[in-house]
Design an enzyme around this catalytic site. Structure first.
Site, PDB file in Angstrom:
ATOM      1  N   ARG A 281       1.855   3.996   3.927  1.00  0.00           N
ATOM      2  CA  ARG A 281       0.929   3.173   3.165  1.00  0.00           C
ATOM      3  C   ARG A 281       1.445   2.858   1.570  1.00  0.00           C
ATOM      4  NH1 ARG A 281      -4.777   4.264   3.231  1.00  0.00           N
ATOM      5  NH2 ARG A 281      -4.672   5.649   5.199  1.00  0.00           N
ATOM      6  N   ARG A 317     -11.637  -1.308   6.323  1.00  0.00           N
ATOM      7  CA  ARG A 317     -11.219   0.167   6.176  1.00  0.00           C
ATOM      8  C   ARG A 317     -12.577   0.795   4.908  1.00  0.00           C
ATOM      9  NH1 ARG A 317      -8.284   2.388   2.151  1.00  0.00           N
ATOM     10  NH2 ARG A 317      -7.739   4.296   3.709  1.00  0.00           N
ATOM     11  N   CYS A 348     -22.117 -10.368  11.187  1.00  0.00           N
ATOM     12  CA  CYS A 348     -23.986  -9.614  11.288  1.00  0.00           C
ATOM     13  C   CYS A 348     -23.703  -8.170  11.073  1.00  0.00           C
ATOM     14  CB  CYS A 348     -24.300 -10.466  13.077  1.00  0.00           C
ATOM     15  SG  CYS A 348     -23.011  -9.896  14.619  1.00  0.00           S
ATOM     16  N   GLU A 349     -23.612  -7.707  10.589  1.00  0.00           N
ATOM     17  CA  GLU A 349     -24.049  -6.174  10.182  1.00  0.00           C
ATOM     18  C   GLU A 349     -24.138  -5.904   9.114  1.00  0.00           C
ATOM     19  OE1 GLU A 349     -21.736  -3.356  12.925  1.00  0.00           O
ATOM     20  OE2 GLU A 349     -21.023  -4.994  14.423  1.00  0.00           O
ATOM     21  N   TYR A 377      -2.441  -1.712   6.159  1.00  0.00           N
ATOM     22  CA  TYR A 377      -3.756  -1.013   7.192  1.00  0.00           C
ATOM     23  C   TYR A 377      -5.166  -1.838   6.187  1.00  0.00           C
ATOM     24  CZ  TYR A 377      -1.358   2.851   7.811  1.00  0.00           C
ATOM     25  OH  TYR A 377       0.015   3.972   7.823  1.00  0.00           O
TER      26      TYR A 377
HETATM   27  N1  LLP Z   1       4.310   8.026  11.574  1.00  0.00           N
HETATM   28  C1  LLP Z   1       3.411   8.039  12.213  1.00  0.00           C
HETATM   29  C2  LLP Z   1       3.908   8.829  13.619  1.00  0.00           C
HETATM   30  C3  LLP Z   1       2.372   8.216  12.581  1.00  0.00           C
HETATM   31  O1  LLP Z   1       1.091   8.429  13.116  1.00  0.00           O
HETATM   32  C4  LLP Z   1       1.414   7.184  10.844  1.00  0.00           C
HETATM   33  C5  LLP Z   1       0.110   6.509  10.207  1.00  0.00           C
HETATM   34  C6  LLP Z   1       2.918   6.965  10.041  1.00  0.00           C
HETATM   35  C7  LLP Z   1       3.534   8.148  10.210  1.00  0.00           C
HETATM   36  C8  LLP Z   1       1.959   6.010   8.278  1.00  0.00           C
HETATM   37  O2  LLP Z   1       1.438   7.092   7.537  1.00  0.00           O
HETATM   38  P1  LLP Z   1       1.481   6.377   6.152  1.00  0.00           P
HETATM   39  O3  LLP Z   1       2.529   7.220   4.808  1.00  0.00           O
HETATM   40  O4  LLP Z   1       0.803   5.458   6.383  1.00  0.00           O
HETATM   41  O5  LLP Z   1       0.288   7.482   5.530  1.00  0.00           O
HETATM   42  N2  LLP Z   1      -5.597   2.858   9.552  1.00  0.00           N
HETATM   43  C9  LLP Z   1      -6.098   4.520   8.268  1.00  0.00           C
HETATM   44  C10 LLP Z   1      -4.296   4.896   8.690  1.00  0.00           C
HETATM   45  C11 LLP Z   1      -3.753   5.025   9.642  1.00  0.00           C
HETATM   46  C12 LLP Z   1      -2.514   5.941   9.939  1.00  0.00           C
HETATM   47  C13 LLP Z   1      -2.177   6.518  11.281  1.00  0.00           C
HETATM   48  N3  LLP Z   1      -0.973   6.892  11.051  1.00  0.00           N
HETATM   49  C14 LLP Z   1      -6.116   4.130   6.751  1.00  0.00           C
HETATM   50  O6  LLP Z   1      -6.679   3.072   7.253  1.00  0.00           O
HETATM   51  O7  LLP Z   1      -6.099   4.878   6.315  1.00  0.00           O
END
Ligand code: LLP
Length: 421
Positions: A281, A317, A348-349, A377
């Site tokens: 992110r 999200r 439709c939600e 994401y």
């Molecule tokens: N490493 C691992 C093992 C992870 O599971 C994740 C994210 C990352 C790194 C990267 O994390 P970040 O730096 O992006 O926070 N869909 C959700 C976020 C799910 C994150 C899953 N794992 C959202 O839209 O907020």
């Protein structure tokens, strides 16, 4: 309403630009909904992260689950990044984007046999194992391939990352990793695991974490384990802090990458090993927007709705986490009032919304809006619900833009359904 701007997305005259491209140009040429990314944002963010750890032996692995477009992965690889993959599919993408095997690492709480095999056949720098059974399977597959697997153990430090429960991963009640005492026991099995070489300890305590304290608490716990493992005569080479660094979606206060480095560095220095990071992110979220067109506006009693051609299937999200994404017009028009409205899609939600109860300049049919901070994401979580085609993706670089993924076609969506009964 407040108009959000950054060095990468800003108004010039009455038009919102991405770098040097007026977004209206993209909307009119390619249609909507379309994701638009700023390449300079990605590169600047990567360099900023890298610089914060300059002088310390480290490697960043872009977590491509946040945005797996081939051109986006390639932009990070070209900047010097490795890639963290969470599945066979992501591994295939990362390799296609040009990642070298020794700059690839694999995560995942439930890797299949074929995923482990693919990782070993391609000689990945490491596999992060999350259970005893997985370690035994990796050992077995590596033996059958006549190779030695480099393995890190993902430890669940039981730390509260104080984020949304769906994206909190470092508590004992979460499915991820193993507890520290189990990890120590598994490390001690090294002498029986002929086809495994342990190389590190890994953690990832959650995502969108806006305070540094949970990271410090977790890394201190990992540090203690690291030293215990070392005293058992197992020399580990690295400690992997995972991703999770939060970003601002609204006006929330987060910490800077320098503050993060300052907070974790003292522990890292004591361990005298290499540090790995897996940001997703942080590197991508604020480098992307979703543009959509207003189809209709209406008022149901007191409630205003702005109905756009962008929906929950394009950006999940808001529906899934109640996440806030700022919505603003692509074109500023004088003499318009602000209203309080829900910005919704055609699905439709009732859960299909991009923004709920937000102050927004009133929009008219045909006008375009931008949904901000959707570089992470966004597209990767899109679906074909309601048989909607996934959006196109565009990468902007200065005065140029490239379609890096075409909008899906209905033929594409139907092509795998081969027979009618
Ligand atoms: N490493 C691992 C093992 C992870 O599971 C994740 C994210 C990352 C790194 C990267 O994390 P970040 O730096 O992006 O926070 N869909 C959700 C976020 C799910 C994150 C899953 N794992 C959202 O839209 O907020």
């Amino acid at each position: 309403m407040d108009y959000f701007e950054s060095g990468y997305f800003k108004y010039k005259g009455n038009q919102l630009f991405c770098e040097d491209i007026p977004l209206i140009e993209i909307a009119e040429e390619l249609g909507t909904p379309t994701y638009v990314y700023s390449k300079s944002f990605f590169i600047d963010r990567y360099n900023e992260f890298d610089k914060a750890f300059a002088g310390f032996d480290h490697q960043i692995f872009f977590a491509c689950k946040s945005n797996f477009n081939l051109s986006v992965i390639k932009a990070f690889i070209d900047a010097g990044s490795g890639v963290d993959v969470n599945s066979e599919g992501e591994l295939i993408r990362a390799m296609k984007a040009g990642a070298s095997s020794r700059k690839l690492i694999m995560s995942g709480v439930g890797k299949t046999q074929s995923e482990i095999k693919l990782a070993l056949e391609n000689d990945l720098l490491m596999i992060k194992a999350e259970s005893e059974e997985e370690i035994l399977l990796i050992n077995e597959i590596a033996g059958s391939l006549n190779t030695t697997a480099r393995v890190a153990i993902r430890v669940n430090p039981d730390v509260d990352a104080k984020t949304h429960p769906y994206i909190s991963t470092g508590l004992a009640k979460n499915k991820f990793g193993v507890d520290a005492s189990t990890a120590l026991r598994l490390f001690k099995m090294q002498k029986y695991l002929r086809n495994i070489k342990y190389t590190g300890i890994d953690m990832h305590i959650g995502s969108q974490i806006t305070k540094v304290e949970p990271f410090v608490e977790a890394i201190e716990k990992l540090g203690e384990l690291f030293l215990k493992v070392k005293s058992e005569g197992i020399a580990l080479e690295h400690i992997d802090l995972g991703g999770g660094i939060g970003v601002a979606y609204n006006n929330e206060k987060t910490f800077s990458i320098e503050e993060y480095a300052k907070a974790v560095m003292p522990v890292l220095k004591k361990l005298n090993c290499k540090a790995f990071f897996e940001p997703g992110r942080y590197l991508t979220a604020n480098g992307g927007i979703l543009i959509a067109q207003v189809l209709y506006t209406k008022k149901n009693l007191d409630k205003n709705f702005i109905i756009t051609d962008g929906a929950m299937n394009d950006l999940l999200r808001p529906s899934m986490y109640g996440a806030y994404h700022h919505v603003q017009p692509l074109t500023l028009t004088k003499n318009k009032n602000d209203i309080t409205a829900d910005v919704v899609g055609p699905v439709c939600e009732s859960g299909d919304f991009l923004a709920k109860n937000v102050r927004i300049t009133e929009c008219r049919r045909g006008e375009y809006i931008a949904v901000l901070s959707t570089g992470a994401y966004g597209m990767v979580m899109s679906s074909n619900y309601n048989m909607r085609r996934r959006p196109a993706e565009v990468l902007v670089e200065g005065k140029n833009f490239k379609v890096v993924r075409r909008r899906e076609t209905f033929e594409h969506l139907l092509k795998d359904e081969i027979s009618l009964l």
